[in-house]
Structure formats: C-alpha cells, structure tokens
Design a protein around this motif. Sequence first.
Motif, short mmCIF file in Angstrom:
data_model
loop_
_atom_site.label_atom_id
_atom_site.label_comp_id
_atom_site.label_asym_id
_atom_site.label_seq_id
_atom_site.Cartn_x
_atom_site.Cartn_y
_atom_site.Cartn_z
N TYR A 71 0.91 -0.94 -0.19
CA TYR A 71 -0.02 0.12 0.21
C TYR A 71 1.27 1.19 -0.15
CZ TYR A 71 -3.96 3.29 1.94
OH TYR A 71 -4.56 3.70 1.69
N ASN A 78 -9.00 8.58 -2.88
CA ASN A 78 -9.22 7.88 -3.41
C ASN A 78 -8.77 6.12 -2.74
OD1 ASN A 78 -11.13 9.64 -4.40
ND2 ASN A 78 -10.18 9.15 -6.95
N GLN A 79 -7.68 6.43 -2.46
CA GLN A 79 -6.75 5.24 -2.55
C GLN A 79 -7.12 4.90 -0.75
OE1 GLN A 79 -3.11 6.47 -3.18
NE2 GLN A 79 -2.70 4.90 -5.06
N LYS A 80 -7.14 5.73 0.11
CA LYS A 80 -7.54 5.89 1.25
C LYS A 80 -9.31 5.13 1.16
CE LYS A 80 -5.29 9.48 3.00
NZ LYS A 80 -5.08 11.05 4.08
N ALA A 81 -9.76 5.56 0.27
CA ALA A 81 -11.16 5.20 0.59
C ALA A 81 -11.65 4.25 0.36
CB ALA A 81 -12.24 6.19 -0.39
N ASP A 82 -10.96 3.93 -1.27
CA ASP A 82 -10.61 2.78 -1.31
C ASP A 82 -10.19 1.04 -0.64
OD1 ASP A 82 -12.09 3.58 -4.44
OD2 ASP A 82 -10.45 3.43 -5.23
N MET A 83 -9.45 1.35 0.33
CA MET A 83 -8.88 0.13 0.89
C MET A 83 -9.92 0.26 2.03
SD MET A 83 -6.78 -2.12 1.44
CE MET A 83 -5.01 -1.23 0.21
N ASN A 84 -10.52 1.38 2.65
CA ASN A 84 -11.78 0.92 3.70
C ASN A 84 -12.90 0.58 3.21
OD1 ASN A 84 -12.87 2.14 5.49
ND2 ASN A 84 -13.82 2.70 5.24
N ASN A 85 -13.22 0.39 1.95
CA ASN A 85 -14.24 0.01 1.42
C ASN A 85 -13.67 -1.18 0.81
OD1 ASN A 85 -15.80 2.47 1.62
ND2 ASN A 85 -14.84 3.65 -1.12
N PHE A 86 -12.94 -1.31 1.10
CA PHE A 86 -12.22 -2.75 0.68
C PHE A 86 -12.58 -3.73 2.01
CE2 PHE A 86 -8.92 -5.84 0.84
CZ PHE A 86 -9.24 -6.72 -0.14
N THR A 114 -5.54 3.53 7.14
CA THR A 114 -4.98 3.80 5.33
C THR A 114 -4.69 5.20 5.18
OG1 THR A 114 -7.29 4.93 4.78
CG2 THR A 114 -7.51 2.35 4.94
#
Length: 159
Positions: A71, A78-86, A114
Amino acid sequence: MSNEKPCRACTDFRTWAKRQKEVYDSEKGVQKKQDQTPVTSDKSNRDDCPLDKDELGSKSWAFLHTMAAYYPDKPTKNQKADMNNFFHIFSKFYPCNICAEDLQEQLKHSPPETGSQEKLSQWLCRIHNEVNKKLGKAEFDCTLVNQRWRDGWLDGSCD
C-alpha cells in the motif's frame, strides 16, 4: 446432525471429510459401525482441492498482509477510501460466515487505518493478532510485518 451440505470453507479438512461421509451414509441408509474409525483422508497428493477453513484463513491473511505491505506510503484520498471500502466489502463476502461476522464486528470497533502503508500494516497486524488470541494461537510481533510481508528477513533467508 442435519443433512445440510457441510461448508468446506467453514471447517478444517478432516472435520469436513467426516461430515461429508456422514451425510452420504445417512442419504444411503448406511448404518455406522460402533468401532468405525474417523475419516483421515490424506489430500497431500493433490494441490487442487477446495480450500478448507484453515487454508482459506492462512491464504487470506497472506494476501491481506501482502496487500497492506505494498500500500502507498502517501495514499490519495481515493486510495484511502478504496482500501477502507475493500475491507468492509471483503468482510461481507468472506466464505466462512463466522469469520466474516467476526471481522465485521472488529471493523465496527477498529476501522481500517488507511493513512499510510505503516498504519495499514500495523492495523492489520493488530486485527490478525486479535483473531489469533481468539483461536489460542501465538501473536505475531507487529514490528516485523515489513520483514515478513515485504522486505524479507534481515538474515537474508528470503534472498
């Protein structure tokens, strides 16, 4: 015991194999002998069998730790949000229901951190150690996550 098909991803291989045999025998009307030995099927000669709960857990943790190890140090919004969503989506679709529900509860109390590679890797290590505690397994030294999952051991044994 119900005649519901045993969940391979929810049990270890021996238990699953034994339950499969019990279901099969009950469907065929086979009487179980008193001195019948438990099923100890050996799948060591195959590497293409469905994963059991232990294998699924081990390989899932390996994937998650490796993903965290790579990571970004400075992720975008966006990467922070995507990882949280993942992690939240992962917890909804994990094949072992008990494990999935446990992860969902952990995420409520300790959401993914994240902000950086280090924060995510340390958060995941703590989450993994919580699971290890519940299973009576040894905890991992979280100061070693990057050696274990990204850089290799300092002694050069991974080179």
